[in-house]
Design a protein around this motif. Structure first.
Motif, PDB file in Angstrom:
ATOM      1  N   ALA A  10       0.699  -1.000   0.049  1.00  0.00           N
ATOM      2  CA  ALA A  10      -0.204  -0.023   0.173  1.00  0.00           C
ATOM      3  C   ALA A  10       0.921   1.256  -0.145  1.00  0.00           C
ATOM      4  O   ALA A  10       0.500   2.117  -0.763  1.00  0.00           O
ATOM      5  CB  ALA A  10      -1.001   0.095   1.163  1.00  0.00           C
ATOM      6  N   TRP A  11       1.757   1.039   0.857  1.00  0.00           N
ATOM      7  CA  TRP A  11       2.834   2.264   0.947  1.00  0.00           C
ATOM      8  C   TRP A  11       3.809   2.582  -0.550  1.00  0.00           C
ATOM      9  O   TRP A  11       3.815   3.651  -1.088  1.00  0.00           O
ATOM     10  CB  TRP A  11       3.770   2.212   1.966  1.00  0.00           C
ATOM     11  CG  TRP A  11       3.166   2.674   3.337  1.00  0.00           C
ATOM     12  CD1 TRP A  11       3.110   2.005   4.295  1.00  0.00           C
ATOM     13  CD2 TRP A  11       2.886   4.129   3.980  1.00  0.00           C
ATOM     14  NE1 TRP A  11       2.496   2.509   5.405  1.00  0.00           N
ATOM     15  CE2 TRP A  11       2.226   3.972   5.149  1.00  0.00           C
ATOM     16  CE3 TRP A  11       2.800   5.453   2.843  1.00  0.00           C
ATOM     17  CZ2 TRP A  11       1.908   5.009   5.683  1.00  0.00           C
ATOM     18  CZ3 TRP A  11       2.305   6.328   3.690  1.00  0.00           C
ATOM     19  CH2 TRP A  11       1.866   6.223   5.213  1.00  0.00           C
ATOM     20  N   THR A  12       4.152   1.452  -0.997  1.00  0.00           N
ATOM     21  CA  THR A  12       4.599   1.449  -2.250  1.00  0.00           C
ATOM     22  C   THR A  12       3.720   2.055  -3.503  1.00  0.00           C
ATOM     23  O   THR A  12       4.243   2.959  -4.219  1.00  0.00           O
ATOM     24  CB  THR A  12       5.087  -0.027  -2.667  1.00  0.00           C
ATOM     25  OG1 THR A  12       6.042  -0.459  -1.692  1.00  0.00           O
ATOM     26  CG2 THR A  12       5.818  -0.013  -4.043  1.00  0.00           C
ATOM     27  N   ALA A  13       2.415   1.678  -3.356  1.00  0.00           N
ATOM     28  CA  ALA A  13       1.581   2.083  -4.472  1.00  0.00           C
ATOM     29  C   ALA A  13       1.392   3.670  -4.143  1.00  0.00           C
ATOM     30  O   ALA A  13       1.336   4.357  -5.222  1.00  0.00           O
ATOM     31  CB  ALA A  13       0.296   1.513  -4.284  1.00  0.00           C
ATOM     32  N   PHE A  14       1.177   4.094  -2.860  1.00  0.00           N
ATOM     33  CA  PHE A  14       1.102   5.518  -2.647  1.00  0.00           C
ATOM     34  C   PHE A  14       2.291   6.276  -3.181  1.00  0.00           C
ATOM     35  O   PHE A  14       2.270   7.577  -3.820  1.00  0.00           O
ATOM     36  CB  PHE A  14       0.838   5.716  -1.128  1.00  0.00           C
ATOM     37  CG  PHE A  14       0.965   7.244  -0.603  1.00  0.00           C
ATOM     38  CD1 PHE A  14       0.085   8.118  -0.900  1.00  0.00           C
ATOM     39  CD2 PHE A  14       2.219   7.535   0.022  1.00  0.00           C
ATOM     40  CE1 PHE A  14       0.236   9.420  -0.499  1.00  0.00           C
ATOM     41  CE2 PHE A  14       2.493   8.936   0.255  1.00  0.00           C
ATOM     42  CZ  PHE A  14       1.533   9.806   0.225  1.00  0.00           C
ATOM     43  N   LEU A  15       3.518   5.849  -2.739  1.00  0.00           N
ATOM     44  CA  LEU A  15       4.667   6.682  -3.468  1.00  0.00           C
ATOM     45  C   LEU A  15       4.884   6.862  -4.843  1.00  0.00           C
ATOM     46  O   LEU A  15       5.313   7.734  -5.258  1.00  0.00           O
ATOM     47  CB  LEU A  15       5.775   5.901  -2.741  1.00  0.00           C
ATOM     48  CG  LEU A  15       6.099   5.957  -1.055  1.00  0.00           C
ATOM     49  CD1 LEU A  15       7.341   5.181  -0.598  1.00  0.00           C
ATOM     50  CD2 LEU A  15       6.129   7.517  -0.546  1.00  0.00           C
ATOM     51  N   VAL A  16       4.571   5.735  -5.558  1.00  0.00           N
ATOM     52  CA  VAL A  16       4.580   5.539  -6.895  1.00  0.00           C
ATOM     53  C   VAL A  16       3.562   6.638  -7.439  1.00  0.00           C
ATOM     54  O   VAL A  16       4.186   7.430  -8.462  1.00  0.00           O
ATOM     55  CB  VAL A  16       4.363   4.216  -7.487  1.00  0.00           C
ATOM     56  CG1 VAL A  16       4.363   4.077  -9.098  1.00  0.00           C
ATOM     57  CG2 VAL A  16       5.597   3.360  -7.202  1.00  0.00           C
ATOM     58  N   SER A  17       2.547   6.524  -7.224  1.00  0.00           N
ATOM     59  CA  SER A  17       1.290   7.394  -7.452  1.00  0.00           C
ATOM     60  C   SER A  17       1.792   8.863  -7.402  1.00  0.00           C
ATOM     61  O   SER A  17       1.448   9.831  -7.938  1.00  0.00           O
ATOM     62  CB  SER A  17       0.134   7.118  -7.069  1.00  0.00           C
ATOM     63  OG  SER A  17       0.075   7.148  -5.487  1.00  0.00           O
ATOM     64  N   ASN A  18       2.541   8.965  -6.065  1.00  0.00           N
ATOM     65  CA  ASN A  18       2.681  10.506  -5.604  1.00  0.00           C
ATOM     66  C   ASN A  18       3.875  11.058  -6.569  1.00  0.00           C
ATOM     67  O   ASN A  18       3.658  12.280  -6.902  1.00  0.00           O
ATOM     68  CB  ASN A  18       3.266  10.312  -4.295  1.00  0.00           C
ATOM     69  CG  ASN A  18       3.515  11.815  -3.700  1.00  0.00           C
ATOM     70  OD1 ASN A  18       2.400  12.778  -3.500  1.00  0.00           O
ATOM     71  ND2 ASN A  18       4.724  11.928  -3.382  1.00  0.00           N
ATOM     72  N   PHE A  19       4.941  10.313  -7.015  1.00  0.00           N
ATOM     73  CA  PHE A  19       5.967  10.853  -7.631  1.00  0.00           C
ATOM     74  C   PHE A  19       5.538  10.601  -9.188  1.00  0.00           C
ATOM     75  O   PHE A  19       6.063  11.600  -9.774  1.00  0.00           O
ATOM     76  CB  PHE A  19       7.123   9.875  -7.259  1.00  0.00           C
ATOM     77  CG  PHE A  19       7.749  10.246  -5.863  1.00  0.00           C
ATOM     78  CD1 PHE A  19       8.390  11.525  -5.726  1.00  0.00           C
ATOM     79  CD2 PHE A  19       7.678   9.445  -4.884  1.00  0.00           C
ATOM     80  CE1 PHE A  19       9.147  11.611  -4.366  1.00  0.00           C
ATOM     81  CE2 PHE A  19       8.034   9.527  -3.602  1.00  0.00           C
ATOM     82  CZ  PHE A  19       8.814  11.018  -3.313  1.00  0.00           C
ATOM     83  N   VAL A  20       5.040   9.801  -9.370  1.00  0.00           N
ATOM     84  CA  VAL A  20       4.645   9.641 -10.961  1.00  0.00           C
ATOM     85  C   VAL A  20       3.637  10.824 -11.443  1.00  0.00           C
ATOM     86  O   VAL A  20       3.438  11.405 -12.377  1.00  0.00           O
ATOM     87  CB  VAL A  20       3.976   8.378 -11.434  1.00  0.00           C
ATOM     88  CG1 VAL A  20       3.558   8.428 -12.840  1.00  0.00           C
ATOM     89  CG2 VAL A  20       5.025   7.245 -11.172  1.00  0.00           C
ATOM     90  N   GLY A  21       2.533  11.164 -10.430  1.00  0.00           N
ATOM     91  CA  GLY A  21       1.514  12.232 -10.729  1.00  0.00           C
ATOM     92  C   GLY A  21       2.318  13.661 -10.669  1.00  0.00           C
ATOM     93  O   GLY A  21       1.462  14.736 -10.756  1.00  0.00           O
TER      94      GLY A  21
END
Length: 225
Positions: free
Chosen positions: A213-224
């Motif tokens: 869940a934290w990995t998905a959040f970080l990826v979406s945060n930096f990709v966005g």
């Protein structure tokens, strides 16, 4: 010549070896033992009802775990009237290692991996709070971890005394909601549920879920960005 006081100091850190003629101990036979849960029952040699025995009251440094048929030297607990349990137990004929001076003072060292696992969700929830002004994950991790540690300590004490146990389902719900760092720390420090493979499997599954869940959040945060 070494004074008696010095000799006493030198031997204070050593464990007492139980011998057959120790008149302070009673004797019985281990008639039932559940090695997964770490408890069993001892039947007095002189007759009478069986006594509950938990692995935590076994003489420290015993070279092997109890087995059905072992002769057990024991003391009966007096702090819980009406409950037949042992406060101390030793296996006849089984070697007991000498206690190191620091044994029992400090728990086994916490590994860097343990510190990393416990610290990461706190740091990440701080980052989330800074980015989104959402304090819920941070307080969930902190509050529920403290609650998990308290419940593990409570459950450990009741496991020793043979009293009501905290259902594992309750523990897993608290862990899933954010208390798993505390549960992981308590499991290490209290040496609790370390032999229950099913409990550990679910706990590590919860940790893996939070990691994803934290990995998905970080990826979406930096990709966005």
């Amino acid at each position: 010549m070494t004074s008696p006081r010095v000799n006493k100091r030198k031997t204070a850190g050593r464990k007492r070896r139980v011998v057959a003629d120790d008149s302070r101990l009673q004797e019985g036979i281990l008639v039932l033992w559940n090695d997964d849960k770490g408890f069993g029952f001892v039947r007095p040699s002189m007759g009478g009802d069986d006594y509950f025995v938990h692995i935590s009251v076994l003489e420290e440094g015993t070279s092997r775990r109890p087995q059905v048929g072992d002769t057990i030297f024991y003391n009966v607990a007096s702090d819980t009237p009406g409950r037949r349990r042992l406060s101390y137990a030793a296996i006849k004929g089984v070697d007991v290692s000498e206690k190191k001076p620091t044994a029992g003072i400090l728990a086994s060292p916490r590994s860097p991996l343990l510190w990393t696992l416990i610290g990461l969700p706190i740091l990440l929830s701080c980052y989330l709070m800074w980015r989104t002004y959402n304090p819920i994950p941070f307080f969930s991790y902190v509050f529920l971890s403290v609650l998990a540690i308290m419940l593990c300590g409570f459950d450990k004490k009741h496991a020793i005394t043979g009293q009501w146990r905290v259902p594992e389902l309750y523990m897993h719900v608290i862990e899933f909601m954010g208390g798993w760092p505390g549960a992981l720390l308590a499991q290490h420090d209290f040496r609790h549920k370390i032999r229950k493979s099913r409990y550990r499997l679910i706990l590590w599954g919860i940790i893996a879920f939070h990691g994803l869940a934290w990995t998905a959040f970080l990826v979406s945060n930096f990709v966005g960005r």
